[in-house]
Design an enzyme around this catalytic site. Structure first.
Site, PDB file in Angstrom:
ATOM      1  N   LYS A 126       0.817  -1.213   0.000  1.00 39.50           N
ATOM      2  CA  LYS A 126       0.000   0.000   0.000  1.00 39.50           C
ATOM      3  C   LYS A 126       0.853   1.265   0.000  1.00 39.50           C
ATOM      4  CE  LYS A 126      -4.286  -2.024   1.358  1.00 39.50           C
ATOM      5  NZ  LYS A 126      -3.858  -3.427   1.597  1.00 39.50           N
TER       6      LYS A 126
HETATM    7  C1  LIG Z   1      -4.419  -4.523   0.967  1.00 39.73           C
HETATM    8  C2  LIG Z   1      -3.635  -5.772   0.838  1.00 39.73           C
HETATM    9  C3  LIG Z   1      -3.985  -6.786  -0.089  1.00 39.73           C
HETATM   10  C4  LIG Z   1      -5.223  -6.690  -0.961  1.00 39.73           C
HETATM   11  O1  LIG Z   1      -5.130  -5.702  -1.944  1.00 39.73           O
HETATM   12  P1  LIG Z   1      -6.441  -5.148  -2.698  1.00 39.73           P
HETATM   13  O2  LIG Z   1      -5.987  -4.004  -3.480  1.00 39.73           O
HETATM   14  O3  LIG Z   1      -7.407  -4.783  -1.601  1.00 39.73           O
HETATM   15  O4  LIG Z   1      -6.965  -6.272  -3.535  1.00 39.73           O
HETATM   16  C5  LIG Z   1      -3.175  -7.894  -0.183  1.00 39.73           C
HETATM   17  N1  LIG Z   1      -2.086  -8.036   0.601  1.00 39.73           N
HETATM   18  C6  LIG Z   1      -1.721  -7.109   1.508  1.00 39.73           C
HETATM   19  C7  LIG Z   1      -0.525  -7.351   2.364  1.00 39.73           C
HETATM   20  C8  LIG Z   1      -2.478  -5.944   1.663  1.00 39.73           C
HETATM   21  O5  LIG Z   1      -2.124  -5.027   2.569  1.00 39.73           O
END
Ligand SMILES: *Cc1c(COP(=O)(O)O)cnc(C)c1O
Length: 482
Positions: A126
């Site tokens: 993120k």
């Molecule tokens: C947010 C997240 C996901 C999922 O991603 P999306 O964009 O919501 O599909 C997968 N793995 C981790 C570690 C995350 O923080």
């Protein structure tokens, strides 16, 4: 570039990138998308292959944000994508690449690799988008002489990425709700040890759902929201999605030698934000063979891509798993893909997502629309706790590489979709240290800890405990935004 809503609002109106940057849903409840995807020419693709990450980000983003002057955007991307920000690399030599590609080996005739997206300040993918968002928000707010108070709820990854992106930013405060004493010691320390005066950690006496309910209650109080200049940074934010498009290009260039080759990506998925960016990269012309959606036990998306039925879950049907950042009951960015799948027909999207609200889902099998999913390259699979443990162990033993639980879901499902001769890139979405319990279960050893994080649990923490009460939270925010 003009932005429209998946439900039809804004057609014939002008919405620039900056107009929609700070907002969430469109006024009709839909999600914003560009009126058409910019196409990448063969010449551009050839030229982009040699670019450093920040300049590649500039080239891609400028196609979506033509209302920001080039020199400003270049400065923003160069400030965002630096080796200092993405410094938590496992191998120092890779620091300049921002998203290094780690080759594991060849399986079933397909080169299998991990695209490291978790070398940023909070050790999860993120950061890739959120760090840019912090700089874009500060830039846009300053330009218009505005301020913003970000209110969010988190059980871990999103909240800490938002705080690390917004810390010290002018004109921005962050009020982040988290469930009191419910996060791991590491995740708590990551968030609560921030001492920046514009970051407010609020530990709510309740569970994560209570935190989310408070954010909803505040957002529904439109007068309060406007007066306090409340905004959010959740996964439907368009700039977050588009920032994620960049690493699909970067990963493609790292895994291939020429632009005649094709690759597949496997994406550990929850809210469909990450893989939606992959879809957009493919629509722009990136030579992508398959986009593999990997889910955990919360398999809303796997069910859709196998059957054409989209059925959202009730909160009692949502499992708490060892890959918690993928524990979702519905996939909030999925509507963006459905819009494209249905040939961009906003009337039908509106009807389908009304069905989601009223009947809990929809079925595209019967109408024949589901058959088109293949044209978009999508396939899927799901993984369980036992699969994660087995995969973490196996990747460690075979390739001497420690992966986190979410990435393990990805590797497990990727292996079901390998095609000889086509590189398979699994997106690494977090580092193992964030989910240490399952690492200990799988490997009977401690997860690797990046140097910058040694002893963070012992740092002084700054947070406020509040009752599970929206009015109390509103008052807390109001006192600090005067
Ligand atoms: C947010 C997240 C996901 C999922 O991603 P999306 O964009 O919501 O599909 C997968 N793995 C981790 C570690 C995350 O923080």
């Amino acid at each position: 570039m003009n932005y429209i809503s998946t439900r039809g609002a804004g057609i014939g109106e002008r919405h620039t990138f900056s107009d929609i940057l700070l907002g969430g849903l469109a006024k009709d409840g839909g999600l914003y998308l560009p009126n058409e995807y910019p196409k990448v020419s063969a010449d551009e693709l050839a030229r982009w292959r040699a670019l450093p990450y920040a300049d590649l980000a500039f080239e891609i983003l400028r196609k979506f944000s033509d209302d920001i002057p080039d020199e400003d955007l270049r400065e923003l991307t160069r400030r965002t994508y630096t080796a200092q920000v993405y410094c938590n690399v496992r191998d120092e030599e890779n620091a300049a690449q921002i998203t290094p590609l780690k080759t594991l080996g060849v399986e079933g005739g397909a080169p299998l690799s991990l695209l490291e997206l978790s070398n940023g300040p909070t050790l999860a993918f993120k950061d890739m988008a959120m760090q840019l968002l912090g700089n874009l928000f500060e830039y846009t707010l300053a330009k218009h002489g505005q301020t913003l108070n970000i209110l969010g709820a988190t059980s871990g990854d999103t909240g800490s990425a938002a705080e690390y992106a917004m810390r010290g930013k002018k004109g921005i405060r962050v009020f982040m709700l988290s469930p009191h004493k419910k996060m791991s010691a590491f995740q708590t320390a990551q968030m609560y040890s921030l001492q920046d005066p514009n970051i407010f950690n609020i530990a709510v006496e309740g569970v994560f759902d209570d935190c989310q309910d408070i954010v909803k209650a505040v957002s529904n109080d439109h007068a309060y929201k406007a007066q306090q200049k409340i905004g959010t940074v959740n996964s439907i934010n368009w700039a977050r999605v588009v920032a994620q498009v960049v690493y699909y290009f970067k990963g493609y260039f790292a895994a291939t030698k020429s632009n005649d080759e094709r690759v597949s990506f496997t994406v550990p998925s929850g809210n469909f934000g990450n893989v939606c960016a992959g879809h957009i990269a493919r629509m722009m012309g990136l030579p992508v063979e398959k986009l593999v959606v990997a889910t955990n036990e919360n398999d809303v998306l796997d069910e859709f891509f196998r059957t054409g039925i989209y059925r959202v879950r009730k909160s009692a049907e949502t499992y708490h798993t060892s890959s918690p950042s993928m524990d979702i009951s519905k996939a909030s960015n999925f509507e963006r893909f459905v819009f494209d799948l249905l040939g961009r027909d906003p009337q039908r999207v509106l009807q389908l997502f009304r069905d989601v609200e009223e009947k809990g889902g929809f079925d595209l099998q019967a109408s024949g629309d589901f058959a088109r999913v293949q044209e978009f390259g999508f396939v899927s699979g799901r993984s369980s706790h036992d699969d994660r443990v087995d995969t973490i162990r196996d990747v460690f033993e075979q390739y001497d590489t420690m992966i986190d639980t979410h990435t393990a879901d990805g590797v497990k499902v990727a292996r079901e979709h390998l095609q000889a001769g086509i590189p398979m890139i699994v997106l690494e979405t977090a580092q193992p240290i964030k989910f240490g319990e399952t690492i200990r279960e799988a490997l009977e050893r401690e997860p690797e800890r990046p140097a910058a994080f040694s002893g963070i649990e012992d740092l002084p923490q700054r947070f406020e405990v509040l009752a599970n009460d929206a009015e109390r939270v509103k008052a807390f925010v109001a006192e600090r935004t005067r």
